[in-house]
Scaffold this active site. Structure first.
Site, short mmCIF file in Angstrom:
data_model
loop_
_atom_site.label_atom_id
_atom_site.label_comp_id
_atom_site.label_asym_id
_atom_site.label_seq_id
_atom_site.Cartn_x
_atom_site.Cartn_y
_atom_site.Cartn_z
N SER A 251 1.15 -1.30 0.21
CA SER A 251 -0.37 0.00 -0.12
C SER A 251 0.87 1.43 0.11
O SER A 251 2.40 1.18 -0.13
CB SER A 251 -0.73 0.15 1.30
N LYS A 252 0.30 2.67 0.06
CA LYS A 252 1.34 3.67 -0.04
C LYS A 252 2.17 3.86 0.92
O LYS A 252 3.09 4.34 0.53
CB LYS A 252 0.05 4.92 -0.02
N ARG A 253 2.21 3.52 2.15
CA ARG A 253 2.71 3.93 3.20
C ARG A 253 4.54 2.53 2.43
O ARG A 253 5.44 2.69 3.12
CB ARG A 253 1.82 2.45 4.64
N GLY A 255 5.54 3.24 0.51
CA GLY A 255 5.80 4.14 -0.84
C GLY A 255 5.26 4.69 -2.09
O GLY A 255 3.77 4.26 -2.24
#
Ligand code: GLU
Length: 506
Positions: A251-253, A255
């Site tokens: 996920s976005k976490r 990167g």
């Protein structure tokens, strides 16, 4: 039978690497079998779908090197290829299911359904529709619908097991009891995903559905629909989830996750193509991991795709990208880095032949440090900026400033270079050799102060490469002119003198 597969993105955001892998496997499978690769846009979520995302999806797929035989832009025999343009078809099939008794009208209100869900939560059991409208008589249902009462269409789920042989996961068994009658057409007349997909896959004659395993719970519902429509379902292959290096869902976490982000960072398409193909499938060991599209077409085997989650290893992607960058002709790299340096204000908007020629040297000097092209801005700071006040942050620069022997090397080098008609790697080396004779300093003792004076930094690309870059760079029409070798040496000496004079210890 011709293989027909489809990639069916929803244009509600940028293309996620997980979806790109799905597209890639579909494409490889189609091309391996001389089949058709179909692009279908699933835009039934009217609120969240945007034409702009659809355009990005097409652009990104093309950039990666995927092409499709049928799709919203190229058409085809089974169009339209946008779900929002196929509403009449869904209505027709909904009508068929309704007439055959496979579907029924449901008048339960959102509040009633929410109360049902609430109760299930409170009793800690999975929710499924209680079936209140299942037994309404046909005449009552017609009458209420005729009077304009809002309603959905629900599919009448049969009892008994639902089985299929998944290419990736093997035999899968699902119990129809847990499903509950599900909505196929919403009260506004739009189809829900499971229904639209079946109508489309059926009408588009899809033979294999290759998609992410997030869709696993949808497959039994879709199989029931095929059954009710008297149609043979396609073969299913559910691809494993992609996890980040820490073992949680990518996920976005973690990167960048959108293909577009990697593209903007300057990863090359061949590297992403290669990397994504290996997310969940491994080639035979002896061929290694750097594989061209042709090799992948030859080696890839859908039936060998792993059902274990794939780990998105960014370092591996970077390694692959470096390998592909290194193999590229210098001119191609120069073209590719231009926009990054222009955007950073380091190059004029139109670049002349002299600058282009010089950039070949620049790229050659820093290439080994680049994981992806946007790093060119950071990695060429040493070339475009000469900032002595910032240099003091490095203790090594201090040491040179405080070392009379080092300053003597620099002063002598200035003298030795004074009469050199043209400073090149060779003439510069020769001058440094004469300074070595005079001072007896050699190796690091000789070259370290020189590097510090020329660059203002303790480390960086080879001096042999930097010297001509500075010398030629100084003659170019850059937005911020850069000093020549001689200018650097003089500036450094003057500056060092001032620093020493101002130093409180003196
Ligand atoms: N539109 C769905 C998605 O983006 C894909 C549907 C499918 O492959 O069946 O997840």
């Amino acid at each position: 039978m011709t293989v027909r597969v489809r990639f069916a993105p929803s244009p509600t955001g940028e293309l996620h690497v997980g979806n790109v892998r799905t597209a890639l496997y579909n494409w490889l499978f189609a091309r391996q079998h001389g089949g058709r690769f179909i692009l279908r846009i699933e835009d039934t979520d009217v609120e969240r779908s945007r034409r702009e995302y659809e355009e990005h999806i097409l652009e990104d797929l093309r950039w990666l090197g995927l092409d499709w035989d049928e799709g919203p832009d190229v058409g085809g025999d089974f169009g339209p290829y946008r779900q929002s343009e196929r509403l009449a078809l869904y209505q027709e099939y909904a009508r068929r299911l309704l007439d055959a008794g496979w579907a029924y009208r449901c008048f339960c209100t959102e509040e009633e359904l929410e109360r049902e869900r609430e109760r299930a939560r409170a009793e800690n059991r999975p929710y499924r529709y209680g079936g209140r409208c299942r037994h309404l008589s046909d005449s009552e249902a017609r009458e209420r619908a005729g009077a304009g009462e809002p309603h959905t269409l629900r599919f009448r789920v049969r009892s008994g097991p639902i089985l299929w042989e998944d290419v990736v996961r093997g035999p899968v068994r699902w119990d129809a009891e847990v499903i509950g009658d599900f909505v196929i057409v919403k009260s506004d007349g739009w189809p829900v995903y499971n229904f639209a997909v079946v109508v489309d896959d059926l009408l588009m004659r899809i033979t294999h559905v290759i998609r992410g395993d997030g869709h696993l719970p949808n497959t039994p519902r879709q199989l029931l629909l095929y059954e009710a429509l008297g149609a043979t379902p396609p073969v299913f292959a559910h691809l494993s989830t992609i996890l980040g290096a820490d073992g949680t869902k990518l996920s976005k976490r973690h990167g960048a996750t959108a293909l577009r982000e990697f593209r903007e960072q300057g990863y090359v398409p061949e590297a992403l193509f290669n990397f994504l193909a290996l997310l969940g499938w491994a080639p035979p060991q002896e061929v290694g991991e750097i594989l061209s599209c042709e090799q992948l077409l030859e080696l890839f085997a859908l039936e060998n795709v792993s059902k274990a989650p794939a780990i998105f290893d960014l370092q591996k992607l970077q390694w692959m990208n470096r390998a592909y960058l290194k193999a590229k002709p210098l001119d191609e790299l120069v073209t590719a880095i231009l926009p990054y340096l222009q955007q950073a204000g380091r190059l004029p908007t139109s670049v002349d032949a002299a600058i282009r020629e010089w950039l070949r040297r620049v790229v050659d000097a820093v290439l080994t440090h680049l994981d992806h092209l946007s790093q060119i801005v950071e990695e060429t700071r040493i070339i475009f900026e000469y900032d002595l006040s910032a240099a003091l942050a490095y203790p090594e620069v201090h040491e040179v400033v405080e070392d009379p022997g080092a300053l003597d090397v620099l002063a002598r080098l200035v003298e030795e270079l004074a009469d050199v008609p043209e400073i090149t790697t060779e003439t510069f080396r020769a001058a440094a050799a004469r300074v070595r004779e005079q001072t007896g300093r050699k190796g690091r003792a000789l070259f370290h102060p020189i590097r510090i004076a020329l660059t203002g930094r303790p480390s960086g690309p080879e001096l042999d490469k930097l010297v001509p870059i500075y010398e030629i760079g100084a003659t170019l029409a850059l937005p911020h002119p850069i000093p020549s070798v001689r200018e650097r040496l003089r500036m450094f000496l003057t500056w060092a003198e001032r620093v020493r004079a101002e130093s409180p210890s003196r």
